[in-house]
Motif scaffolding. Structure first.
Motif, PDB file in Angstrom:
ATOM      1  N   GLU A  37      10.563  11.509  27.746  1.00 20.69           N
ATOM      2  CA  GLU A  37       9.387  10.374  27.932  1.00 20.69           C
ATOM      3  C   GLU A  37       9.542   9.260  29.384  1.00 20.69           C
ATOM      4  OE1 GLU A  37      10.938  11.187  23.093  1.00 20.69           O
ATOM      5  OE2 GLU A  37      11.794   9.982  25.368  1.00 20.69           O
TER       6      GLU A  37
ATOM      7  N   THR B 231      -0.262   5.677  29.396  1.00 20.48           N
ATOM      8  CA  THR B 231      -0.735   6.413  29.224  1.00 20.48           C
ATOM      9  C   THR B 231       1.048   6.843  29.531  1.00 20.48           C
ATOM     10  OG1 THR B 231      -2.474   7.336  30.930  1.00 20.48           O
ATOM     11  CG2 THR B 231      -0.713   9.538  30.728  1.00 20.48           C
TER      12      THR B 231
ATOM     13  N   SER C 275       4.408   9.891  29.122  1.00 17.61           N
ATOM     14  CA  SER C 275       4.392  11.555  29.311  1.00 17.61           C
ATOM     15  C   SER C 275       5.834  11.936  29.289  1.00 17.61           C
ATOM     16  CB  SER C 275       4.359  11.423  30.526  1.00 17.61           C
ATOM     17  OG  SER C 275       2.972  11.567  31.234  1.00 17.61           O
TER      18      SER C 275
ATOM     19  N   ASP D  11      -0.280  19.517  30.058  1.00 14.99           N
ATOM     20  CA  ASP D  11      -0.283  20.459  31.115  1.00 14.99           C
ATOM     21  C   ASP D  11       0.885  21.063  31.858  1.00 14.99           C
ATOM     22  OD1 ASP D  11      -0.096  20.433  34.325  1.00 14.99           O
ATOM     23  OD2 ASP D  11      -0.335  18.143  35.018  1.00 14.99           O
TER      24      ASP D  11
ATOM     25  N   THR E  30       3.936  19.261  31.091  1.00 12.49           N
ATOM     26  CA  THR E  30       4.113  17.772  29.612  1.00 12.49           C
ATOM     27  C   THR E  30       3.742  18.103  28.331  1.00 12.49           C
ATOM     28  OG1 THR E  30       2.970  17.349  31.421  1.00 12.49           O
ATOM     29  CG2 THR E  30       4.996  17.201  31.730  1.00 12.49           C
TER      30      THR E  30
ATOM     31  N   ASN F 167       1.177  14.598  27.785  1.00  9.21           N
ATOM     32  CA  ASN F 167       0.607  13.213  28.159  1.00  9.21           C
ATOM     33  C   ASN F 167      -0.768  12.455  26.800  1.00  9.21           C
ATOM     34  OD1 ASN F 167       1.226  13.024  30.263  1.00  9.21           O
ATOM     35  ND2 ASN F 167      -0.287  14.678  30.734  1.00  9.21           N
TER      36      ASN F 167
END
Length: 128
Positions: A6, A19, A21, A76, A81, A83
């Motif tokens: 993370e 945000t 990720s 993504d 990933t 998000n």
């Protein structure tokens, strides 16, 4: 080797956005249930939300009405990933946020026992 890492945590003012990720390795996020959990100081870890392998949004169980309308998840696939975007942050959103994955089937139940893999977490502090 499966790994979830993370990033994006930190300190934010109330009312702001952030945000987070989650970078995955050792498996493909598009084929798995991916989820975010959080653990506030002195409290149990609880599911925030997840995305199943079809990209369908799943609420954490039990659902948290305080998160309603403030959380957006996305995968993504090119970066492998997951998000998490949170808006209108509140001091009660202060917690360590964990990324998790379940890759053993089509189910995507956003509870601790439903996950196979976990990241180490990233802390988020929301100040008023």
């Amino acid at each position: 080797q499966v790994q979830l890492v993370e990033s994006g945590g930190g300190s934010v003012q109330a009312g702001g956005s952030l945000t987070l990720s989650c970078a995955a390795s050792g498996f493909t996020v598009s084929q798995c249930c991916m989820a975010w959990f959080r653990q506030a100081p002195g409290k149990e870890r609880r599911g925030v939300a997840g995305l199943d392998a079809n990209g369908r949004f799943e609420h954490g169980i039990p659902s948290d009405s305080a998160l309603e309308g403030r959380v957006t998840l996305s995968k993504d696939n090119a970066k492998n990933t997951l998000n998490l975007r949170m808006n209108n942050l509140k001091p009660e959103d202060t917690a360590t946020y964990f990324c998790a994955a379940h890759c053993g089937g089509w189910s995507c139940t956003v509870v601790d026992v439903g996950m196979d893999y976990w990241g180490k977490g990233t802390p988020v502090t929301v100040s008023s």
